[in-house]
Motif scaffolding. Structure first.
Motif, mmCIF file in Angstrom:
data_model
loop_
_atom_site.group_PDB
_atom_site.id
_atom_site.type_symbol
_atom_site.label_atom_id
_atom_site.label_comp_id
_atom_site.label_asym_id
_atom_site.label_seq_id
_atom_site.Cartn_x
_atom_site.Cartn_y
_atom_site.Cartn_z
ATOM 1 N N PRO A 147 13.680 73.264 -47.431
ATOM 2 C CA PRO A 147 13.388 72.360 -46.334
ATOM 3 C C PRO A 147 13.560 71.010 -46.767
ATOM 4 C CG PRO A 147 11.358 73.651 -46.769
ATOM 5 C CD PRO A 147 12.557 74.000 -47.722
ATOM 6 N N ALA A 148 13.243 70.875 -47.897
ATOM 7 C CA ALA A 148 12.948 69.206 -48.028
ATOM 8 C C ALA A 148 13.204 69.149 -49.882
ATOM 9 C CB ALA A 148 11.409 68.984 -48.141
ATOM 10 N N PRO A 149 14.649 69.305 -49.828
ATOM 11 C CA PRO A 149 15.086 68.689 -51.184
ATOM 12 C C PRO A 149 14.653 67.484 -51.782
ATOM 13 C CG PRO A 149 16.954 69.608 -50.132
ATOM 14 C CD PRO A 149 15.663 69.411 -48.911
ATOM 15 N N GLY A 150 14.098 67.437 -53.068
ATOM 16 C CA GLY A 150 13.704 66.364 -53.749
ATOM 17 C C GLY A 150 12.877 66.630 -54.825
ATOM 18 N N GLY A 151 12.262 65.582 -55.722
ATOM 19 C CA GLY A 151 11.216 65.862 -56.740
ATOM 20 C C GLY A 151 12.033 66.782 -57.871
ATOM 21 N N SER A 152 11.293 67.788 -58.184
ATOM 22 C CA SER A 152 11.861 68.658 -59.162
ATOM 23 C C SER A 152 12.767 69.645 -58.702
ATOM 24 C CB SER A 152 10.580 69.571 -59.996
ATOM 25 O OG SER A 152 9.913 70.248 -59.227
ATOM 26 N N ASN A 153 12.914 69.829 -57.275
ATOM 27 C CA ASN A 153 13.984 70.739 -56.759
ATOM 28 C C ASN A 153 14.737 69.975 -55.785
ATOM 29 O OD1 ASN A 153 15.341 73.189 -56.168
ATOM 30 N ND2 ASN A 153 13.727 73.876 -55.078
ATOM 31 N N ASP A 154 15.687 69.284 -56.125
ATOM 32 C CA ASP A 154 16.286 68.317 -55.302
ATOM 33 C C ASP A 154 18.025 68.896 -55.093
ATOM 34 O OD1 ASP A 154 17.767 68.092 -57.501
ATOM 35 O OD2 ASP A 154 17.886 65.682 -57.681
ATOM 36 N N VAL A 155 17.920 70.168 -54.834
ATOM 37 C CA VAL A 155 19.418 70.760 -54.421
ATOM 38 C C VAL A 155 18.884 71.633 -53.384
ATOM 39 C CG1 VAL A 155 20.101 70.873 -56.865
ATOM 40 C CG2 VAL A 155 18.969 72.823 -56.006
ATOM 41 N N ALA A 156 20.197 71.980 -52.407
ATOM 42 C CA ALA A 156 20.184 72.679 -51.436
ATOM 43 C C ALA A 156 20.230 74.190 -51.658
ATOM 44 C CB ALA A 156 21.305 72.399 -50.423
ATOM 45 N N SER A 157 19.240 74.850 -51.789
ATOM 46 C CA SER A 157 19.185 76.272 -52.117
ATOM 47 C C SER A 157 18.094 77.154 -51.329
ATOM 48 C CB SER A 157 19.026 76.624 -53.735
ATOM 49 O OG SER A 157 17.665 75.824 -53.862
#
Length: 697
Positions: A147-157
């Motif tokens: 719901p909020a890509p960014g930081g250490s997990n910036d991919v749509a998954s």
């Protein structure tokens, strides 16, 4: 049976026509030939049994459509072969032939969609894995889009959603079908999202005794958390608590749960004997961290046993007492200061190009990477305060432990030009000492047209360095795909970073790439030189180094060179200079492919001399390897020529060794390789080698 009788009558008629008509010009038509097959699929095992329904054919050739060969082979001449696949989509082609040389083709697409066991790594993205979890005491769990890509997990998954009701010790657990074995990899890493500071407790059960580790989240969105366990046991149940002892409600997310070695944890650098230096906001592991001592190069494990609580968000100096366990297992208790300093500022990345004409992959924008057993994402540079790579964005590669050849691939819009460019450069970061980085060039759609342009070994642990791969002009206009392997043949789940994959030079520098290539450049290699073929009866190219580094892999950017001042005949020799904690070497790979015989004795001879002492722990090593075919799941067979030489003469000596190849033809299908190296030697030690000969006895 009717079909068989019908064909028999036609053949009999044909033979009678030849006997009675003799040289008559009458034309006898053979029965029509058609290729065809059906198949049965074991959906749980990925095994396909092919049923050949071709008509009037005598021989068959199957192409199973594997992009990378696996066992069994990618082709077969059997009538009804059986093939095991990994998950994926494959185009299978059957070529049927008759005695008169007529050919018929039939193809079909096979989709393999096996259910996979639940275990680590856990990405929540694989449709073949059931990510079901059991929630208890008020928690709600589901798999949702990030719901909020960014930081250490910036991919749509896809990610796991955890909603707390506000009860103490509410949580969820996964019953794993693949156990977590902490024997060597004792750290579990995950991406976790929260918009408020919170503690996350990871608990392992269904082992010898349960273990649990808490880690704090700062509440800044997606953060990478690491849970290091002090046990070597195995567990089959993974339990997650968010704010275990409190009553914090709300929704949280987690993703990318992987198991890594302690060496993949954030590295703490010991400055002299007094302090640990961290940039503000850097991760700091108080239990089971690793430290690289700049005084003697030892890699140590450290455990905090007393002192101040370190807050890496607050500048200052903290007094901490450590138990330090060095690489030999010796334990000492020492006081150290933890200095938290202001971080530097990263540099905006250069404009990115994935064009073959001016390739420069800077991660400044999205790039399409083919994931083959390894995942890729663009992230914030975790280590930009250095002189090598200050850019803000880098590529993160995490091997998934699928196969030894886990890799990533980049398709280009045209074929690379090495007449106008001298080769490729890449910046890499690895927490694993001596990480091997192999770059391979391929032609899209024609995997048989490929070239491994070299394997470089990192000399920096947990730091950026730039690796250079020279490519000869003979490889121009052949390849439009770049394949990158980190630690090929190491089937692990480690994480690596890379940046600035780009072309360099103007084509006038030194290059490699096999017979017929043109090279030139510095170190006495200026001008045009053609890489030689192996002398008659020999396997190894350029054994006298007169064509500079033609076909030789210089395995260390600093210590592996071609000397133009030392030789034993001619004008050059191969030279390796020692470095503490590093293997420095020269190598030639996959010699005599298709000609190497199993269970056969071969000889290696070379001239060698040394200058300077190796130092304590320094050794010289020489090996050959019997190689299986590229892309197979079999490992090479090691033949040790010498593995523990601690000193040698300062005068030229002629050395000779024999070795016998393994008995199986498949074990030598990829040829022979030759390697010499100095390991963990002082910088004063230098070895020169010349006139290398590898041949059958």
């Amino acid at each position: 049976m009717k079909l068989v009788l019908k064909n028999s009558k036609l053949i009999a008629f044909f033979l009678m026509a030849i006997i009675y008509v003799g040289c008559s010009e009458d034309v006898v038509e053979l029965p029509k030939m058609t290729a065809g097959f059906t198949y049965t699929l074991n959906e749980n095992k990925g095994t396909v049994e092919f049923i050949n329904i071709s008509e009037n054919a005598t021989t068959y050739s199957w192409d199973f459509g594997d992009e990378i060969p696996v066992v069994p082979a990618s082709t077969s001449l059997e009538v009804n072969p059986i093939k095991s696949y990994m998950n994926g989509t494959y185009t299978v082609i059957l070529k049927a032939m008759n005695a008169a040389g007529a050919i018929s083709y039939f193809e079909d697409i096979i989709v393999i969609n096996m259910p996979l066991p639940l275990g680590l790594p856990m990405t929540f993205d694989n449709d073949n894995v059931n990510y079901s979890a059991t929630a208890f005491d008020g928690v709600a769990y589901e798999v949702v889009e990030n719901p909020a890509p960014g930081g250490s997990n910036d991919v749509a998954s896809m990610v796991a959603s955890i909603t707390n009701s506000g009860a103490a010790y509410e949580g969820l657990f996964f019953e794993l079908q693949t156990v977590i074995d902490l024997t060597t990899n004792n750290t579990i890493r995950m991406n976790f999202w929260s918009d408020a500071a919170v503690s996350i407790l990871l608990k392992l059960e269904q082992g010898t005794a349960f273990k649990e580790v808490p880690v704090n989240h700062t509440g800044s969105g997606w953060e990478e958390l690491q849970f290091t366990f002090t046990t070597s046991a195995s567990y089959s149940k993974l339990v997650v608590f968010v704010d275990p002892t409190g009553t914090k409600g709300g929704t949280f997310y987690m993703d990318d749960i992987v198991q890594v070695s302690l060496g993949d944890a954030p590295v703490i650098t010991l400055i002299g004997d007094a302090s640990i230096r961290l940039a503000q906001g850097d991760p700091y592991t108080e239990q089971g961290a690793t430290a690289s001592d700049t005084e003697d190069g030892d890699v140590t494990s450290t455990i905090v046993i007393g002192g101040d609580t370190v807050d890496t968000n607050t500048l200052g100096t903290y007094a901490v007492t450590y138990m330090v366990i060095d690489s030999d297992g010796n334990t000492t208790v020492t006081a150290r200061n933890v200095q938290v300093i202001a971080p530097g500022v990263c540099d905006v990345d250069e404009a990115q190009s994935v064009s073959a004409a001016d390739l420069n992959v800077t991660m400044a924008s999205a790039v399409t990477i083919i994931e083959d057993g390894a995942t890729f994402q663009i992230i914030d540079n975790p280590d930009f305060d250095n002189a090598i790579n200050t850019s803000c964005k880098v590529g993160k590669v995490t091997k998934q432990g699928v196969a030894a050849w886990d890799n990533i691939q980049l398709n280009l819009n045209a074929k690379l030009d090495f007449n106008s460019n001298s080769g490729l450069k890449i910046k890499v970061w690895s927490a694993r000492p001596n990480t091997a980085v192999l770059i391979k060039l391929e032609e899209i759609g024609n995997q048989g047209n490929s070239k491994e342009i070299g394997t470089m070994t990192t000399s920096v642990t947990s730091g950026w360095e730039e690796l250079t791969y020279a490519v000869g002009s003979g490889e121009s206009n052949k390849f439009n795909k770049v394949v990158i392997f980190f630690d090929l043949n190491a089937n692990n789940t480690s994480t690596y970073y890379f940046d600035d994959l780009k072309l360099y030079g103007d084509g006038s520098g030194t290059g490699t790439g096999g017979g017929g290539n043109t090279i030139g450049g510095g170190d006495g290699c200026a001008g045009t030189t053609t890489c030689p073929a192996a002398p008659a009866g020999e396997l190894l190219f350029n054994g006298n180094f007169e064509a500079c580094d033609c076909d030789w892999q210089l395995l260390d950017a600093v210590g592996s060179t071609i000397s133009t001042s030392i030789n034993n005949g001619g004008s050059k020799s191969g030279q390796i200079q020692g470095r503490a904690g590093v293997a420095v070497g020269l190598k030639q790979e996959r010699l005599g492919v298709g000609t190497i015989q199993p269970n056969t004795t071969y000889t290696v001879t070379y001239d060698i001399k040394a200058s300077g002492a190796f130092g304590e722990g320094g050794v010289f090593k020489a090996f050959t390897f019997s190689e299986p075919a590229e892309g197979t799941n079999s490992g090479a067979t090691l033949h040790t020529l010498t593995a523990a030489t601690t000193s040698m003469s300062s005068n030229w000596e002629r050395k000779s060794y024999e070795f016998t190849t393994p008995a199986g033809a498949a074990q030598v299908a990829g040829g022979l390789s030759f390697l010499i190296e100095i390991v963990n030697s002082t910088a004063n030690a230098t070895i020169n080698i010349d006139n290398v000969v590898l041949k059958i006895k």
